[in-house]
Write a protein that holds these residues in place. Structure first.
Motif, PDB file in Angstrom:
ATOM      1  N   UNK A 388      37.584  40.398  35.385  1.00  0.00           N
ATOM      2  CA  UNK A 388      37.198  39.292  36.274  1.00  0.00           C
ATOM      3  C   UNK A 388      38.285  38.992  37.307  1.00  0.00           C
ATOM      4  N   UNK A 389      39.545  39.062  36.876  1.00  0.00           N
ATOM      5  CA  UNK A 389      40.651  38.808  37.795  1.00  0.00           C
ATOM      6  C   UNK A 389      40.689  39.866  38.896  1.00  0.00           C
ATOM      7  N   UNK A 390      40.504  41.136  38.491  1.00  0.00           N
ATOM      8  CA  UNK A 390      40.503  42.221  39.482  1.00  0.00           C
ATOM      9  C   UNK A 390      39.308  42.088  40.436  1.00  0.00           C
ATOM     10  N   UNK A 391      38.135  41.771  39.883  1.00  0.00           N
ATOM     11  CA  UNK A 391      36.945  41.672  40.722  1.00  0.00           C
ATOM     12  C   UNK A 391      37.029  40.504  41.699  1.00  0.00           C
ATOM     13  N   UNK A 392      37.680  39.442  41.286  1.00  0.00           N
ATOM     14  CA  UNK A 392      37.900  38.326  42.211  1.00  0.00           C
ATOM     15  C   UNK A 392      38.761  38.769  43.394  1.00  0.00           C
ATOM     16  N   UNK A 393      39.795  39.565  43.084  1.00  0.00           N
ATOM     17  CA  UNK A 393      40.660  40.097  44.141  1.00  0.00           C
ATOM     18  C   UNK A 393      39.915  41.112  45.008  1.00  0.00           C
ATOM     19  N   UNK A 394      39.140  41.999  44.376  1.00  0.00           N
ATOM     20  CA  UNK A 394      38.372  43.002  45.125  1.00  0.00           C
ATOM     21  C   UNK A 394      37.335  42.344  46.034  1.00  0.00           C
ATOM     22  N   UNK A 395      36.782  41.249  45.550  1.00  0.00           N
ATOM     23  CA  UNK A 395      35.800  40.537  46.364  1.00  0.00           C
ATOM     24  C   UNK A 395      36.436  39.965  47.636  1.00  0.00           C
ATOM     25  N   UNK A 396      37.662  39.473  47.524  1.00  0.00           N
ATOM     26  CA  UNK A 396      38.374  38.979  48.705  1.00  0.00           C
ATOM     27  C   UNK A 396      38.618  40.108  49.707  1.00  0.00           C
ATOM     28  N   UNK A 397      38.970  41.275  49.186  1.00  0.00           N
ATOM     29  CA  UNK A 397      39.230  42.415  50.062  1.00  0.00           C
ATOM     30  C   UNK A 397      37.944  43.087  50.539  1.00  0.00           C
ATOM     31  N   UNK A 398      36.823  42.766  49.876  1.00  0.00           N
ATOM     32  CA  UNK A 398      35.509  43.358  50.200  1.00  0.00           C
ATOM     33  C   UNK A 398      35.554  44.885  50.066  1.00  0.00           C
ATOM     34  N   UNK A 399      36.039  45.326  48.896  1.00  0.00           N
ATOM     35  CA  UNK A 399      36.189  46.774  48.686  1.00  0.00           C
ATOM     36  C   UNK A 399      35.311  47.282  47.538  1.00  0.00           C
ATOM     37  N   UNK A 400      34.560  46.438  46.884  1.00  0.00           N
ATOM     38  CA  UNK A 400      33.692  46.901  45.810  1.00  0.00           C
ATOM     39  C   UNK A 400      33.857  46.068  44.537  1.00  0.00           C
ATOM     40  N   UNK A 401      33.325  46.628  43.437  1.00  0.00           N
ATOM     41  CA  UNK A 401      33.343  45.901  42.159  1.00  0.00           C
ATOM     42  C   UNK A 401      33.792  46.838  41.051  1.00  0.00           C
ATOM     43  N   UNK A 402      34.723  46.350  40.251  1.00  0.00           N
ATOM     44  CA  UNK A 402      35.263  47.130  39.147  1.00  0.00           C
ATOM     45  C   UNK A 402      34.256  47.161  37.993  1.00  0.00           C
ATOM     46  N   UNK A 403      34.048  48.361  37.424  1.00  0.00           N
ATOM     47  CA  UNK A 403      33.134  48.518  36.292  1.00  0.00           C
ATOM     48  C   UNK A 403      33.899  48.372  34.957  1.00  0.00           C
ATOM     49  N   UNK A 404      33.142  48.328  33.900  1.00  0.00           N
ATOM     50  CA  UNK A 404      33.767  48.211  32.576  1.00  0.00           C
ATOM     51  C   UNK A 404      34.528  49.489  32.218  1.00  0.00           C
ATOM     52  N   UNK A 405      35.449  49.352  31.333  1.00  0.00           N
ATOM     53  CA  UNK A 405      36.313  50.462  30.935  1.00  0.00           C
ATOM     54  C   UNK A 405      35.511  51.569  30.246  1.00  0.00           C
ATOM     55  N   UNK A 406      35.842  52.806  30.627  1.00  0.00           N
ATOM     56  CA  UNK A 406      35.237  53.981  30.007  1.00  0.00           C
ATOM     57  C   UNK A 406      36.331  54.720  29.236  1.00  0.00           C
ATOM     58  N   UNK A 468      43.460  52.216  54.453  1.00  0.00           N
ATOM     59  CA  UNK A 468      44.785  51.970  53.881  1.00  0.00           C
ATOM     60  C   UNK A 468      44.761  51.183  52.572  1.00  0.00           C
ATOM     61  N   UNK A 469      43.616  51.151  51.894  1.00  0.00           N
ATOM     62  CA  UNK A 469      43.557  50.572  50.536  1.00  0.00           C
ATOM     63  C   UNK A 469      43.121  51.685  49.585  1.00  0.00           C
ATOM     64  N   UNK A 470      44.011  52.037  48.639  1.00  0.00           N
ATOM     65  CA  UNK A 470      43.766  53.164  47.741  1.00  0.00           C
ATOM     66  C   UNK A 470      43.652  52.648  46.304  1.00  0.00           C
ATOM     67  N   UNK A 471      42.754  53.288  45.542  1.00  0.00           N
ATOM     68  CA  UNK A 471      42.540  52.861  44.143  1.00  0.00           C
ATOM     69  C   UNK A 471      42.660  54.059  43.222  1.00  0.00           C
ATOM     70  N   UNK A 472      43.527  53.906  42.213  1.00  0.00           N
ATOM     71  CA  UNK A 472      43.663  54.912  41.145  1.00  0.00           C
ATOM     72  C   UNK A 472      42.871  54.378  39.961  1.00  0.00           C
ATOM     73  N   UNK A 473      41.851  55.111  39.527  1.00  0.00           N
ATOM     74  CA  UNK A 473      40.901  54.551  38.546  1.00  0.00           C
ATOM     75  C   UNK A 473      41.421  54.522  37.121  1.00  0.00           C
ATOM     76  N   UNK A 474      42.577  55.138  36.892  1.00  0.00           N
ATOM     77  CA  UNK A 474      43.110  55.187  35.526  1.00  0.00           C
ATOM     78  C   UNK A 474      44.557  54.713  35.510  1.00  0.00           C
ATOM     79  N   UNK A 475      44.942  54.116  34.407  1.00  0.00           N
ATOM     80  CA  UNK A 475      46.339  53.766  34.222  1.00  0.00           C
ATOM     81  C   UNK A 475      47.171  55.043  34.157  1.00  0.00           C
ATOM     82  N   UNK A 476      48.378  55.003  34.756  1.00  0.00           N
ATOM     83  CA  UNK A 476      49.263  56.168  34.764  1.00  0.00           C
ATOM     84  C   UNK A 476      50.319  56.099  33.669  1.00  0.00           C
TER      85      UNK A 476
END
Length: 646
Positions: A388-406, A468-476
């Motif tokens: 929810x915290x990430x999606x609130x931030x993504x919504x401000x940036x208008x870049x999409x919506x984070x899905x549940x963990x796979x 200029x906004x990049x997303x890595x979908x997995x923890x490193x």
């Protein structure tokens, strides 16, 4: 009819004197006895009657004589103006860049100046307003000297300023007649400047004989990488289609590349030049084409030596980041979420959110402002993040919506070699590299994302969600992925930093307020100057601890490449170009404006305007005619006295 000396007319009251003299004559008739009374009586009646007519005629001629003399001394005249009032003519002559073009008779500005000189009245007083200067209460000779020296300027004067000058002149003087003449091409930048309180003026429209124009509207940089970058020149065409038009790009007067292009009627086109990276590039793009305006066929820009990109990583310290962002190439800082210096965020080029569990609201707002100002952002999720915290931030940036963990082990198998991130990184495509893998991921749903690296199931591992906004979908983290041990980690994050560096502003506009930040330290008596090979000036400057902000407005007025100097050392090169609004071929319809505003009078030419003004102010003196009438009345009296015998 008007009178220069109307007080003389009071002397008409003295005409009562000759009238009284003739009405009450002191002369008496003497009676002489005679034998033939009847004959004498008849003769006496005839003589008295003839004498009375003669006296009335003499009275009339004398009254006419005195009246004509009085009228002659009162100096009567016919004119639309009062002779006691001075004529003041306010002239606005538009000497902006757009008047430096050919009309039917020649250069618009020079011909206009010459016609004013030839048409102006010697006796009138003038005020001359140009885009660069104002000359008040000058004679015809002074006006001539100023007009002979007039030159085009990049300054643009607003009509509200002109009307303010007119109103000030009208208030400051009494017993003066004012005529206001505005001479301009009336580009549509003057639109909506005319109201019911607009002072009355005569408008003379200057028209170019050419109706086509090519101009370099603007220039920007794209596809920048470690070896080269692309210079994009936006060409604007006003008028008919044009073919095989040459265009060249120079670096400090040295030809770098040349090509030709076609452009459709009334359209825009982007011309691209690929340039090798250099410490500095003093650019000039030039069109070889004869059109309405020559000044907009050249565009200057400057690219200074690239400085180190500033990179801020927020989160737990990761050794792979400090190894990639070395001191010789980057200004790298790592800060925990609790120790973030929010004042330093705006000074970064790249910010990496490294494995944060949540994104606080204050940080989210700062990063939003950072992104809007062109900053680059890399988001690496935590294994146990708050969706929810990430999606609130993504919504401000208008870049999409984070899905549940796979939770699934997936190999990283595909690389988008066409993405700018990998331009000139690989000499050939690699299909058999050692595939890194991840154990879990947080996919994101985004409509406009671009995949950079993908998993074996074609879902995105690293994607560009927005410019200029990049997303890595997995923890490193090592417990989740071995990507940090892969050879891919270095070019990916290194180019994140390189591409995040924004080229400084390529150019500025002359005669416009510009604020330019310079990283330097000044001593107590030190100042910065701006100079080129022909002139130099000291701009307004504000000194801070490690920087100086300079402001330019009145200077410079000429386009070109300039240097910012600290004593004799060049700190930075900057480019200035003329305002692109001056290239417009759209003009006001003065006839429509005149219909809607009774204070606007449209005239066909400058000579016609001044001829109408001079004719209106022409004085026809009548005293000579009344003096002639006095002489005629005197001659009539002499003739009556000599030849009229009762």
């Amino acid at each position: 009819m008007q009178f220069k000396n109307p007080e003389v007319l009071y002397f008409f009251a003295l005409l009562i004197i000759p009238i009284l003299v003739h009405l009450f004559q002191l002369q008496k008739f003497v009676k002489v006895p005679f034998t033939n009374v009847a004959f004498l009586q008849k003769l006496q009646q005839q003589t008295r009657k003839s004498s009375r007519i003669k006296k009335w005629l003499i009275l009339a001629t004398r009254l006419l004589l005195f009246s004509a003399i009085l009228l002659a001394f009162s100096q009567p005249y016919f004119s639309d103006k009062n002779i006691d009032k001075k004529q003041h003519t306010f002239i606005y002559l538009d000497n902006s860049l757009s008047t430096n073009t050919k009309g039917e008779k020649g250069n618009l500005l020079k011909i206009s100046a010459q016609e004013i000189i030839e048409s102006a009245n010697e006796k009138d007083v003038y005020s001359l307003q140009t885009n660069s200067n104002f000359y008040k209460d000058i004679s015809k000779n002074e006006l001539k000297n100023l007009l002979l020296k007039i030159e085009n300027t990049s300054k643009k004067l607003d009509l509200s300023t002109i009307f303010l000058k007119i109103n000030q002149l009208n208030k400051n003087k009494t017993n003066t007649l004012y005529k206001n003449i505005l001479i301009s091409d009336f580009q549509n930048t003057y639109k909506n400047k005319f109201t019911n309180v607009t002072p009355a003026f005569s408008a003379v429209k200057l028209e170019s004989s050419q109706k086509n124009n090519l101009s370099i509207d603007s220039v920007f940089i794209s596809n920048a990488n470690t070896t080269n970058f692309t210079v994009n020149a936006i060409i604007k065409n006003q008028g008919e289609e044009k073919s095989n038009t040459p265009i060249s790009i120079f670096n400090n007067e040295n030809l770098v590349s040349k090509q030709s292009f076609n452009i459709d009627k009334d359209s825009e086109k982007t011309i691209q030049f690929t340039i090798q990276n250099k410490d500095t590039f003093l650019g000039k793009i030039q069109l070889t084409f004869s059109d309405t305006f020559p000044f907009d066929n050249t565009y200057f820009f400057s690219i200074n030596k690239r400085k180190k990109a500033s990179v801020l990583a927020i989160g737990k310290e990761s050794h792979f980041l400090s190894k990639i962002y070395t001191k010789d190439a980057f200004n790298f800082t790592n800060a925990t979420l609790q120790n973030v210096n929010y004042n330093a965020i705006s000074k970064q080029q790249l910010i990496i959110l490294n494995s944060l569990e949540n994104i606080p609201e204050i940080l989210a707002q700062s990063l939003l402002d950072f992104s809007k100002n062109g900053g680059s952002l890399v988001i690496i999720p935590n294994e146990k993040l708050e969706v929810n915290s990430y999606n609130s931030f993504f919504n401000k940036l208008q870049i999409g919506k984070l899905q549940n963990k796979i939770i699934d082990t997936l190999k990283i198998t595909s690389i988008n070699y066409n993405h700018p991130l990998f331009k000139n990184v690989f000499s050939k495509k690699v299909n058999n590299f050692q595939y890194p893998s991840v154990n879990s991921l947080y996919p994101i749903f985004s409509k406009n994302s671009s995949t950079i690296i993908s998993f074996e199931n074609n879902t995105a591992f690293i994607s560009e969600l927005k410019n200029n906004i990049y997303y890595v979908s997995s923890s490193l983290a090592k417990t989740n992925s071995n990507f940090v041990n892969s050879p891919l980690i270095v070019p990916v994050f290194y180019n994140f930093g390189q591409l995040s560096f924004q080229f400084p502003r390529l150019s500025y506009r002359v005669a416009t307020e510009n604020k330019i930040g310079i990283e330097t330290q000044l001593g107590k008596d030190e100042i910065l100057t701006i100079a080129n090979s022909r002139k130099s000036f000291i701009p307004l400057q504000q000194t801070f601890q490690n920087s100086v902000v300079i402001t330019t407005k009145e200077q410079p007025l000429e386009a070109g490449i300039y240097s910012i100097l600290k004593e004799k050392d060049t700190l930075q090169n900057i480019a200035f170009n003329y305002p692109k609004e001056e290239s417009s071929l759209k003009y006001l319809d003065l006839n429509t404006l005149a219909k809607n505003n009774k204070n606007i009078e449209i005239t066909s030419s400058i000579p016609a305007t001044f001829n109408a003004l001079n004719k209106k102010n022409e004085v026809q003196w009548l005293w000579k005619w009344f003096l002639a009438l006095a002489i005629v009345s005197l001659l009539l009296e002499i003739l009556i006295l000599k030849f009229y015998k009762p």
